[in-house]
Design an enzyme around this catalytic site. Structure first.
Site, PDB file in Angstrom:
ATOM      1  N   THR A 336       0.833  -1.209   0.000  1.00  0.00           N
ATOM      2  CA  THR A 336       0.000   0.000   0.000  1.00  0.00           C
ATOM      3  C   THR A 336       0.868   1.260   0.000  1.00  0.00           C
ATOM      4  OG1 THR A 336      -0.092   0.179   2.408  1.00  0.00           O
ATOM      5  CG2 THR A 336      -1.764  -1.208   1.360  1.00  0.00           C
ATOM      6  N   CYS A 337       0.207   2.401  -0.174  1.00  0.00           N
ATOM      7  CA  CYS A 337       0.910   3.694  -0.199  1.00  0.00           C
ATOM      8  C   CYS A 337       1.152   4.240   1.195  1.00  0.00           C
ATOM      9  CB  CYS A 337       0.090   4.704  -1.002  1.00  0.00           C
ATOM     10  SG  CYS A 337      -0.156   4.188  -2.698  1.00  0.00           S
ATOM     11  N   ASP A 338       0.922   3.417   2.230  1.00  0.00           N
ATOM     12  CA  ASP A 338       1.031   3.872   3.614  1.00  0.00           C
ATOM     13  C   ASP A 338       2.455   3.660   4.130  1.00  0.00           C
ATOM     14  OD1 ASP A 338      -1.339   4.080   6.040  1.00  0.00           O
ATOM     15  OD2 ASP A 338       0.747   3.715   6.607  1.00  0.00           O
ATOM     16  N   GLY A 339       3.019   4.687   4.769  1.00  0.00           N
ATOM     17  CA  GLY A 339       4.380   4.589   5.300  1.00  0.00           C
ATOM     18  C   GLY A 339       4.527   3.551   6.395  1.00  0.00           C
ATOM     19  N   ASN A 379      -6.855   0.936   0.919  1.00  0.00           N
ATOM     20  CA  ASN A 379      -6.104   1.299  -0.283  1.00  0.00           C
ATOM     21  C   ASN A 379      -6.566   0.499  -1.514  1.00  0.00           C
ATOM     22  OD1 ASN A 379      -2.519   2.231  -0.408  1.00  0.00           O
ATOM     23  ND2 ASN A 379      -4.306   3.201  -1.259  1.00  0.00           N
TER      24      ASN A 379
END
Ligand SMILES: Cc1ncc(COP(=O)(O)O)c(C=O)c1O
Length: 399
Positions: A336-339, A379
């Site tokens: 996903t685009c999550d840090g 996401n």
């Protein structure tokens, strides 16, 4: 176990050795071997035959798992109306259910009572009052706060009371028309120190002393550890010996006399973890600031929640690569685009140097707290489907 139960829409059941099914397998997925669940249940019963095993549904509520454990005679520990419904669908009778979550809404209690559940865990005066109002006459077990040192995923004070507070709650329950039935604790999941059960049982004995009467039941929780990359864990027999030894040591409670409670254990992880392999695929490999990052199609939000804080470091397998293939350290990340969706930065995770997009990476011992944690659609990625591996029946067995 013939009939297929109401699995989630994205789950499927496959017969092993079915090549055509293998070709359409989704990735990522959790492959769950029912025979391994059954073996784990037998191993648990053999290690602690004196305890009523109450499977902690949250570890893996797949209908096939519930159905199998119901057929093997397990009781269940429930935490929500969703789990209650899943257990009813699996054919588990209310007499074998206990509502283990001390945090409940009036609607939860009403649903449980309507279904016929009569055993509840509690740890706060307001919850005792709620039970007295909506479940009069129910059997109440008071949860003690356990010293969960040694647990990989501690509760850290979220639940439970001190022994004298437990005695006060038992008294409050009895005075309000409930049955002051039991005491319990959970030593913390993935508990690697058998002493944690000794400490919990000692606290329960102190609560009995404060209460001034022997309660009928003692619930020693879950916590029984399973193998991960962090090194060896005590086996079931060692944990069971600790439980037995502590019970013997506290058989005589000062001022009360002999205490021989009905023993309950609530294994979750120990019954399903080793039955599951989470199969994922490499999406991207990239060098960043001198480290090799491997991005998979599974991450924190498709079931690998227990990698948070790198609490659980799974054993990994890369089936397409020989075991002696040259390996190097990686940072392992989700898609996903999550840090936050990074599985391991600090853990010493080494993967083959020639690992490439499309290659398979398997997480072993992943049958517990994975599919049940998978978030719905974060996401835009689907929750983790479970693929059931059934034991192969020989013609003689089916005849
Ligand atoms: C009340 C209760 N019982 C049992 C369990 C199962 O624990 P484990 O999976 O460590 O055996 C849990 C897990 O969180 C729990 O909260």
């Amino acid at each position: 176990m013939g009939a297929q139960r109401a699995a989630r829409a994205h789950d499927r059941v496959v017969e092993p050795r079915s090549d055509s099914a293998d070709r359409v397998m989704p990735s990522p997925r959790l492959e769950l071997d029912l025979a391994a669940v059954s073996r784990a249940f037998s191993a648990f019963r053999d290690a602690l035959p004196e305890a009523e095993p109450a499977y902690a549904v949250k570890a893996n509520p797949h209908p096939e798992v519930l159905g199998l454990l119901a057929a093997r005679g397990a009781s269940v520990d429930l935490a929500s109306v969703g789990e209650l419904d899943a257990c009813l669908l699996a054919g588990i009778t209310p007499a074998r259910m206990s509502w283990g979550n001390p945090v409940k809404k009036p609607a939860d209690v009403r649903a449980a009572v309507a279904a016929g559940v009569t055993r509840f865990t509690t740890d706060a005066p307001a919850d005792v009052d709620l039970l007295a109002r909506l479940a009069p006459g129910a059997a109440v077990t008071v949860r003690l706060g356990a010293d969960d040192t040694g647990s990989a995923t501690p509760f850290a004070g979220k639940f439970g009371v001190t022994p004298d507070e437990a005695a006060a709650l038992l008294t409050r329950a009895r005075d309000a028309g409930l049955r002051a039935h039991g005491l319990g604790f959970h030593p913390g999941s993935q508990q690697t120190d058998p002493d944690a059960w000794r400490r919990g049982i000692a606290a329960a004995a102190r609560a009995v002393e404060h209460f001034g009467a022997p309660v009928a039941e003692l619930d020693v929780g879950g916590g029984f550890p399973t193998p991960h990359a962090a090194g060896p864990v005590p086996d079931l027999a060692t944990c069971a010996d600790a439980i037995r030894g502590a019970l013997a040591a506290h058989r005589e409670v000062p001022g009360v006399g002999v205490w021989r409670p009905h023993l309950v254990a609530e294994p979750g992880r120990a019954l399903v973890a080793e039955a599951g392999v989470l199969v994922a695929e490499v999406v991207l490999v990239a060098d960043r600031a001198g480290r090799r990052w491997v991005y998979l199609d599974v991450g924190r939000y498709q079931g690998l929640a227990e990698t948070e804080g790198e609490m659980i470091v799974y054993r990994l397998r890369t089936p397409g690569h020989p075991s002696d293939a040259p390996r190097g350290p990686v940072v392992l990340a989700g898609p996903t685009c999550d840090g936050d969706d990074v599985l391991y930065r600090r853990a010493d995770v080494r993967l083959p140097l020639d690992l490439a997009p499309g290659d398979v990476v398997e997480f072993l011992g992943a049958g517990a707290y994975t599919a049940s944690y998978a978030s719905v659609g974060f996401n835009g990625l689907p929750p983790l489907p479970t693929v059931i591996r059934r034991p192969v029946e020989t013609p003689e067995e089916t005849a």
